[in-house]
Design a protein around this motif. Structure first.
Motif, PDB file in Angstrom:
ATOM      1  N   ALA A   1     -37.521 -36.809 -20.791  1.00  0.00           N
ATOM      2  CA  ALA A   1     -36.886 -38.335 -20.751  1.00  0.00           C
ATOM      3  C   ALA A   1     -37.459 -39.266 -21.512  1.00  0.00           C
ATOM      4  CB  ALA A   1     -36.813 -38.404 -19.133  1.00  0.00           C
TER       5      ALA A   1
ATOM      6  N   VAL B   1     -33.164 -44.189 -33.304  1.00  0.00           N
ATOM      7  CA  VAL B   1     -32.810 -44.107 -34.730  1.00  0.00           C
ATOM      8  C   VAL B   1     -32.772 -45.361 -35.446  1.00  0.00           C
ATOM      9  CG1 VAL B   1     -31.196 -42.920 -36.186  1.00  0.00           C
ATOM     10  CG2 VAL B   1     -31.589 -42.001 -33.732  1.00  0.00           C
ATOM     11  N   ILE B   2     -33.457 -45.508 -36.452  1.00  0.00           N
ATOM     12  CA  ILE B   2     -33.294 -46.855 -37.024  1.00  0.00           C
ATOM     13  C   ILE B   2     -33.321 -46.662 -38.657  1.00  0.00           C
ATOM     14  CG2 ILE B   2     -34.399 -49.039 -37.662  1.00  0.00           C
ATOM     15  CD1 ILE B   2     -35.972 -48.652 -35.004  1.00  0.00           C
ATOM     16  N   GLY B   3     -33.841 -45.771 -39.046  1.00  0.00           N
ATOM     17  CA  GLY B   3     -33.786 -45.554 -40.549  1.00  0.00           C
ATOM     18  C   GLY B   3     -33.201 -44.223 -41.269  1.00  0.00           C
TER      19      GLY B   3
ATOM     20  N   ILE C   1     -27.771 -37.415 -38.535  1.00  0.00           N
ATOM     21  CA  ILE C   1     -28.884 -36.638 -37.727  1.00  0.00           C
ATOM     22  C   ILE C   1     -28.288 -35.277 -37.238  1.00  0.00           C
ATOM     23  CG2 ILE C   1     -29.963 -38.820 -36.709  1.00  0.00           C
ATOM     24  CD1 ILE C   1     -28.020 -38.339 -34.388  1.00  0.00           C
TER      25      ILE C   1
ATOM     26  N   PRO D   1     -33.726 -36.219 -23.486  1.00  0.00           N
ATOM     27  CA  PRO D   1     -34.054 -37.581 -24.241  1.00  0.00           C
ATOM     28  C   PRO D   1     -32.956 -38.583 -24.063  1.00  0.00           C
ATOM     29  CG  PRO D   1     -33.411 -35.908 -25.821  1.00  0.00           C
ATOM     30  CD  PRO D   1     -33.477 -34.980 -24.577  1.00  0.00           C
ATOM     31  N   THR D   2     -33.320 -39.723 -24.368  1.00  0.00           N
ATOM     32  CA  THR D   2     -32.445 -40.768 -24.734  1.00  0.00           C
ATOM     33  C   THR D   2     -32.561 -40.997 -26.293  1.00  0.00           C
ATOM     34  OG1 THR D   2     -32.559 -41.812 -22.646  1.00  0.00           O
ATOM     35  CG2 THR D   2     -31.596 -43.278 -24.388  1.00  0.00           C
ATOM     36  N   ILE D   3     -31.249 -40.880 -27.019  1.00  0.00           N
ATOM     37  CA  ILE D   3     -31.324 -40.945 -28.282  1.00  0.00           C
ATOM     38  C   ILE D   3     -30.337 -42.370 -28.646  1.00  0.00           C
ATOM     39  CG2 ILE D   3     -30.604 -40.405 -30.698  1.00  0.00           C
ATOM     40  CD1 ILE D   3     -30.825 -37.380 -29.345  1.00  0.00           C
ATOM     41  N   GLN D   4     -31.019 -43.540 -29.089  1.00  0.00           N
ATOM     42  CA  GLN D   4     -30.219 -44.652 -29.079  1.00  0.00           C
ATOM     43  C   GLN D   4     -30.286 -45.140 -30.717  1.00  0.00           C
ATOM     44  OE1 GLN D   4     -31.017 -47.434 -26.477  1.00  0.00           O
ATOM     45  NE2 GLN D   4     -28.897 -48.634 -26.869  1.00  0.00           N
ATOM     46  N   GLY D   5     -28.907 -45.457 -31.084  1.00  0.00           N
ATOM     47  CA  GLY D   5     -28.985 -46.185 -32.418  1.00  0.00           C
ATOM     48  C   GLY D   5     -29.303 -47.659 -32.328  1.00  0.00           C
ATOM     49  N   ILE D   6     -30.060 -48.127 -33.037  1.00  0.00           N
ATOM     50  CA  ILE D   6     -30.576 -49.512 -33.156  1.00  0.00           C
ATOM     51  C   ILE D   6     -30.104 -50.147 -34.354  1.00  0.00           C
ATOM     52  CG2 ILE D   6     -32.776 -51.041 -33.418  1.00  0.00           C
ATOM     53  CD1 ILE D   6     -32.615 -49.564 -30.636  1.00  0.00           C
ATOM     54  N   GLY D   7     -29.522 -51.295 -34.147  1.00  0.00           N
ATOM     55  CA  GLY D   7     -28.974 -52.035 -35.047  1.00  0.00           C
ATOM     56  C   GLY D   7     -29.203 -53.461 -35.146  1.00  0.00           C
TER      57      GLY D   7
END
Lengths: 334, 334, 334, 334
Positions: free
Chosen positions: B250, B255-257, B264, B276-282
């Protein structure tokens, strides 16, 4: 083995007695206790049982213990003989919201003031590796209350402002945890000496509430009018209104202590305009305790121990508790 | 005033031109720009517009600026002449989930590589008081991306383990923020020199991915099998699987770069077993930027500046960006 | 008693054998099983163990059971003889993040396809009062996966839009839960008959992905360009990109199934611009199961049962599982 | 145009006057008001300004309006002429925690009791498509308070139990939203007729607090001893203790009203043992209003309108407000 037993309410009835070492069941561990930390709740429970629910003598007091596993039941898989462990304050509160059936050590369940204790394996956690037994024993109740309020529920982060009232065990842990997260700490106390010592632990600002009774105004000044992100309400009564007035919009007040009055009061309008979250804190769950122990180890955070006592010196330790220690008091079994 | 203008895609078309200083509308402020920090996105936007949406020339590039307010429109109430300010990367993203209509400076909106810029008052924030203009200009995009992933979305706390990939601007800010919250930082890079410098900034462990391609196994070893709480995915492609395998149950991958592949991939089973939590960051919103600036000031956190360039030296700065700086590159207007 | 046992991988090796009724330990309960619901995972475990971790024969398959307590160990305090109960899918996952040591029934732990089962008392919950045994048995895995994705993790609320792919057990529970919370449901399937039946269960829109391969565009049209709040990703592979394109800013994709490919792929740019949360879902914890059971009872929600089979008819039930049921398949013990 | 103006505090001073239609600025819209809903706060503001902060005459009262855009400033991009809109109660509270500088319509800002109103475009939202103007006008304050407490902050879900006190506007919206999310609703009132009407709106249980003063015990009985998940505290004073005793462990009390005393009191022990969250609610932000409007439209939820009045009949409407309506009162401009 020796243990302190309370056959009926009243400190004068406490008796250091000799009993057989208990035997663990299938799912239980036997712990040779090294140290037990005292909490204000223990004093209340000894006097009249008012420190918890369903507290009735006979009783072995105190909830916080550190020690080593010396025997395990046949289904035990969380620990091995030799492991250093702590008990949990609430047994069976693993994670998430507290289940109503959970109980506490030191009343109604048998407590820590004994040379050996049997716990279900689910009621213990691995001790921190960076602390000795006496310091480690202070974590399960006081440290976890501070951690739970600020970190687990409060999501404290760097740059926030935390107002902490008093210099007892919970307050000093809160100070240390807040400083370790990069937060600004404003400590409120009525004692300049204690304030001075608190500053060496990481408090950014110290306010003597006797000299500055409107400390809420001082907090707003320090924060450029914004107010504090977190307030640990340790006093009760009308002090809550000061806490709310010191708080930023949508800030958080954690109600933990009752140094003043065992009640809270507030006019309603600050609730509508400031929309604070006021949350009662009653220690915390096992998962948060394990998170906190990892933090203690990584930070090499050292709990503030005011004094340690031998097992036979419990009465002196309770007298010290009455006087209000700076940090924690611990009873050592050896 | 001077500004860099891109009449059509391609670095060779960039032109330092002389134009009139713009005039603020009712709700706008005029900023004398002191410094503009460069991001990898600026390079993409200059080359082919691929660093954002709806990027079409003509264009003034770059999103990150610091400067001073020199004139205000008649309805402006957030700022006064003389205030030191930063722009926000996403304009009109105040708080909460990003509204779909928000845009970015430096394309499609006019950008920071100019001596003067007009912004709506809602698009700016007060600059930190502890940083000079050049260092302050690095915060709106790179620092906020790191803060948003770890603090705003990730609720990072002391004792957690953070895996950070690379040593660009976002990565080094992440390192500094994680260390400031009492977290353990494992830095992954392919360059021993950079790893050594990162350790001086607070990294607890440094892993050279060329020498230890299975760095996920190393992370699990360091965490006694538990895995990291946070992973900043800066590479993309199959590297995501390593990130997931380095993660605790968990845990959270931000995901930043896209240092490697701009995509991915992952088998599904680790998603079901590790949830998991996979989160795109902008980047992030203005409220988080203001929170972060308070943290920067309280911590006296100093952004890692690789080099500063004069306004006329933009081409050299972009060349440096191609080579991969250690931390940030800044263009100064004076 | 009778039980299905798998001495080695391969459906042809399944054997209905006669064994002694087990005896509960101190902390255990003996359950007379009434019904066991099948999951796709059971099929994988029987064939090659690929439905979980550490699955090795010999094995009693299946995780989902309902039944009645017929005997209790001497320390049992959660249940009494006569109580109707369900097993939990993950044993020892009580609340919060999943502890890495938790295991599942039906492999590696002994499973539900038996007339009697012994469970630790912590591994069971009270059955819903409004459902018979066959319907109740479908809740622990499929229903909880849907609930956990949408309600526990997703905080679904009225007026949101949920995209659901397929018409298996998890998908139909998701549809029913979403409709019960006042959400709009867009169902994606390749079969018009199933879509028509799904509409009677509360789907607001039905899209045949064979006729409308760009169903993401259709979702954006239905939501006036805003995108869906939640997408249940049941397919995998490149379908994830469609899911992300159908999603609103900062929306949530729950990865639950692999009807297509057991992997996910996505370009990175939609992650930066849409900053979605992509979360792997692996059923859920006991507290959420108890929350869900209260909802099922209050809503009188009726699970969609495609067909029930007798214990001896397991092979026919597995064949049906291969063909893809509409909702759930259940094996009855009586 | 006509508008109600309060030159000094006191209902007798209210004056229906004729003024020029205002002109929108660059970033503003002109709204032809169709309906304004009244709140108890409006009565307080008219009498002595005690319904908010910084309320000083002269004043156009009332905050809640619906209408149509008839003109737009040159920089307006959120609306077009002809759009049906609602105002927001707090202007400039877009999302996240409330910014301290936000203000409210109807005092200190000019209010809704006028035939035309100018708002900044950021202060308005699109009206629901399923409601007429009179019903739509009830949403910005009363409905959003209920939604914010239960859904935005409370993450209400199916199967939970909600205790609602009273039958005013906020309470009936809370009832409707809770029922629409599949929750169980226990309504507390002192009037059997109102309880009977509330049951037709979806209340599962109705308790007359005059006949059952220990309604907290009744709530625990209804919930099998568990307690309610959410309590909307509408009374104040010692009623808070009943609310806390009716609550489950770690439940949530939203303090919204002061039908009794404009203060809250509670002993501290229930806070430590029940660790409730007590949160002051002061309406909510624009993003939540937009979420709620989508829910209203999807659910075809119809606000409970007790009565509508013509613009000239404001005094009669205020008398009705004094008597305590069942649901909302609305003033129509046509």
């Amino acid at each position: 083995m020796r243990q302190w037993r309370l056959p009926q309410f009243g400190r004068q009835h406490l008796k250091l007695e000799q009993v057989a070492i208990p035997t663990p069941g299938e799912d239980e561990i036997l712990i040779k206790v090294a140290a037990a930390a005292l909490n204000y709740r223990d004093k209340l429970n000894i006097e009249d049982g008012s420190g918890g629910l369903q507290i009735t003598p006979p009783l072995v007091p105190a909830s916080d213990l550190s020690g080593a596993v010396v025997a395990v039941g046949k289904r035990v898989n969380r620990f091995r003989t030799g492991d250093r462990v702590l008990g949990t304050f609430w047994v069976d509160w693993i994670d998430g919201p507290w289940p109503a059936h959970a109980l506490t050590l030191g009343g109604p369940l048998t407590g820590a003031l004994a040379e050996y204790v049997v716990l279900k394996q689910e009621w213990a956690v691995h001790a921190p590796t960076t602390l000795d037994d006496a310091h480690a024993s202070t974590l399960p109740c006081a440290a976890l209350s501070a951690w739970f309020a600020l970190v687990e529920q409060g999501h404290l982060h760097a740059g926030q402002t935390v107002v902490i009232q008093g210099t007892g065990g919970v307050s000093l842990f809160a100070l240390q945890f807040a400083a370790a997260h990069g937060a600004r700490v404003i400590l409120i106390s009525g004692d300049d000496d204690k304030l001075a010592r608190a500053k060496t632990l990481g408090a950014t600002h110290a306010i003597n509430r006797r000299k500055t009774p409107s400390w809420d105004v001082a907090v707003r000044d320090i924060t450029d009018g914004r107010g504090a992100d977190h307030v640990l309400e340790m006093v009760g009564g009308d002090n809550l209104l000061l806490s709310l007035q010191a708080l930023k919009q949508a800030g958080r007040v954690s109600v933990i202590g009752t140094l003043g009055e065992a009640a809270i009061h507030s006019p309603s309008v600050p609730l509508f305009l400031g929309r604070p979250t006021i949350q009662g804190i009653g220690v915390g769950h096992r998962r948060a305790l394990e998170d906190m122990i990892r933090a203690v180890d990584h930070l090499s955070l050292r709990p503030v121990l005011d004094q340690t006592y031998g097992l036979a010196d419990l009465p002196a330790a309770l007298d010290h508790l009455d006087r209000g220690p700076f940090g924690k008091l611990v009873v050592r079994m050896d």
